[in-house]
Scaffold this motif. Structure first.
Motif, PDB file in Angstrom:
ATOM      1  N   LEU A   1       0.815  -1.215   0.000  1.00 27.57           N
ATOM      2  CA  LEU A   1       0.000   0.000   0.000  1.00 27.57           C
ATOM      3  C   LEU A   1       0.845   1.261   0.000  1.00 27.57           C
ATOM      4  O   LEU A   1       0.426   2.298  -0.507  1.00 27.57           O
ATOM      5  N   PHE A   2       2.036   1.188   0.593  1.00 24.34           N
ATOM      6  CA  PHE A   2       2.886   2.370   0.707  1.00 24.34           C
ATOM      7  C   PHE A   2       4.085   2.306  -0.228  1.00 24.34           C
ATOM      8  O   PHE A   2       5.100   2.937   0.037  1.00 24.34           O
ATOM      9  N   ASP A   3       3.957   1.553  -1.325  1.00 23.59           N
ATOM     10  CA  ASP A   3       5.056   1.526  -2.281  1.00 23.59           C
ATOM     11  C   ASP A   3       5.079   2.836  -3.061  1.00 23.59           C
ATOM     12  O   ASP A   3       4.325   3.772  -2.766  1.00 23.59           O
ATOM     13  N   LYS A   4       5.916   2.912  -4.046  1.00 25.62           N
ATOM     14  CA  LYS A   4       6.160   4.168  -4.750  1.00 25.62           C
ATOM     15  C   LYS A   4       4.922   4.784  -5.398  1.00 25.62           C
ATOM     16  O   LYS A   4       4.769   6.002  -5.419  1.00 25.62           O
ATOM     17  N   TRP A   5       4.003   3.957  -5.937  1.00 25.52           N
ATOM     18  CA  TRP A   5       2.899   4.502  -6.721  1.00 25.52           C
ATOM     19  C   TRP A   5       1.509   4.238  -6.147  1.00 25.52           C
ATOM     20  O   TRP A   5       0.543   4.886  -6.556  1.00 25.52           O
ATOM     21  N   SER A   6       1.355   3.309  -5.240  1.00 24.13           N
ATOM     22  CA  SER A   6       0.012   2.879  -4.813  1.00 24.13           C
ATOM     23  C   SER A   6      -0.841   4.002  -4.232  1.00 24.13           C
ATOM     24  O   SER A   6      -2.029   4.097  -4.545  1.00 24.13           O
TER      25      SER A   6
ATOM     26  N   THR B   1       6.268   4.490 -15.111  1.00 26.07           N
ATOM     27  CA  THR B   1       6.433   3.735 -16.364  1.00 26.07           C
ATOM     28  C   THR B   1       5.233   2.807 -16.540  1.00 26.07           C
ATOM     29  O   THR B   1       4.583   2.440 -15.551  1.00 26.07           O
ATOM     30  N   PRO B   2       4.941   2.421 -17.764  1.00 28.67           N
ATOM     31  CA  PRO B   2       3.835   1.478 -17.968  1.00 28.67           C
ATOM     32  C   PRO B   2       4.024   0.179 -17.176  1.00 28.67           C
ATOM     33  O   PRO B   2       3.071  -0.345 -16.600  1.00 28.67           O
ATOM     34  N   LYS B   3       5.244  -0.319 -17.128  1.00 34.90           N
ATOM     35  CA  LYS B   3       5.524  -1.560 -16.395  1.00 34.90           C
ATOM     36  C   LYS B   3       5.238  -1.394 -14.898  1.00 34.90           C
ATOM     37  O   LYS B   3       4.613  -2.256 -14.277  1.00 34.90           O
ATOM     38  N   SER B   4       5.681  -0.285 -14.331  1.00 33.42           N
ATOM     39  CA  SER B   4       5.456  -0.041 -12.900  1.00 33.42           C
ATOM     40  C   SER B   4       3.981   0.153 -12.589  1.00 33.42           C
ATOM     41  O   SER B   4       3.482  -0.338 -11.577  1.00 33.42           O
ATOM     42  N   LEU B   5       3.270   0.876 -13.459  1.00 33.19           N
ATOM     43  CA  LEU B   5       1.841   1.101 -13.237  1.00 33.19           C
ATOM     44  C   LEU B   5       1.073  -0.214 -13.337  1.00 33.19           C
ATOM     45  O   LEU B   5       0.193  -0.490 -12.521  1.00 33.19           O
TER      46      LEU B   5
ATOM     47  N   ARG C   1      -1.130  -5.476  -8.085  1.00 32.32           N
ATOM     48  CA  ARG C   1      -1.030  -5.660  -6.624  1.00 32.32           C
ATOM     49  C   ARG C   1      -2.282  -5.138  -5.933  1.00 32.32           C
ATOM     50  O   ARG C   1      -2.828  -5.783  -5.035  1.00 32.32           O
ATOM     51  N   LEU C   2      -2.727  -3.964  -6.340  1.00 32.62           N
ATOM     52  CA  LEU C   2      -3.923  -3.381  -5.729  1.00 32.62           C
ATOM     53  C   LEU C   2      -5.160  -4.224  -6.029  1.00 32.62           C
ATOM     54  O   LEU C   2      -6.022  -4.390  -5.163  1.00 32.62           O
ATOM     55  N   GLU C   3      -5.238  -4.765  -7.236  1.00 33.44           N
ATOM     56  CA  GLU C   3      -6.362  -5.635  -7.583  1.00 33.44           C
ATOM     57  C   GLU C   3      -6.307  -6.917  -6.760  1.00 33.44           C
ATOM     58  O   GLU C   3      -7.327  -7.372  -6.225  1.00 33.44           O
ATOM     59  N   ARG C   4      -5.132  -7.496  -6.635  1.00 30.73           N
ATOM     60  CA  ARG C   4      -4.975  -8.729  -5.858  1.00 30.73           C
ATOM     61  C   ARG C   4      -5.369  -8.526  -4.395  1.00 30.73           C
ATOM     62  O   ARG C   4      -5.949  -9.398  -3.754  1.00 30.73           O
TER      63      ARG C   4
END
Length: 119
Positions: free
Chosen positions: A17-22, A47-51, A57-60
């Motif tokens: 939840l507290f990673d770079k983009w979440s 980046t597209p890969k990171s998003l 992860r958020l969906e999971r």
């Protein structure tokens, strides 16, 4: 404040939840559903890969759902789930705190770095 003890699964959830983009993705989706490219425009540095990895992860974790939109061509839209919406207040509080205290954090970093150089 009462002490909260988290096991491995709890720590893993917080890491995700507290990673770079979440937090930024959750904040954007709390406003309204968005397509992948809309999220990229909202966060141009991602980046597209990171998003993609962040959304998976958020969906999971049940925070975001991926929905197929019946358009021509078919589109994919990401939406916050009811569980994800429970994070709205904490997410906005953390982002507001970061914006309000960024100057103080930067000053502390400079002070720390200077002490390390002086040794």
């Amino acid at each position: 404040m009462p002490e909260v003890e988290l096991n491995g699964a709890g720590r893993q959830l917080l890491d995700q939840l507290f990673d770079k983009w979440s937090l930024l993705v959750l904040a954007a989706l709390c406003d309204r559903p968005r397509r992948f490219n809309e999220l990229r425009q909202h966060m141009p540095a991602v980046t597209p890969k990171s998003l993609t990895a962040c959304l998976r992860r958020l969906e999971r974790n049940g925070m975001v759902e991926r929905a197929v939109v019946s358009t021509d061509p078919v589109a994919i839209e990401y939406r916050i789930t009811p569980l994800g919406r429970t994070l709205r207040s904490p997410v906005h509080a953390v982002l507001e705190w970061a914006a309000a205290h960024l100057d103080a954090v930067e000053a502390a970093r400079c002070h720390y770095d200077q002490r390390r150089v002086d040794k």
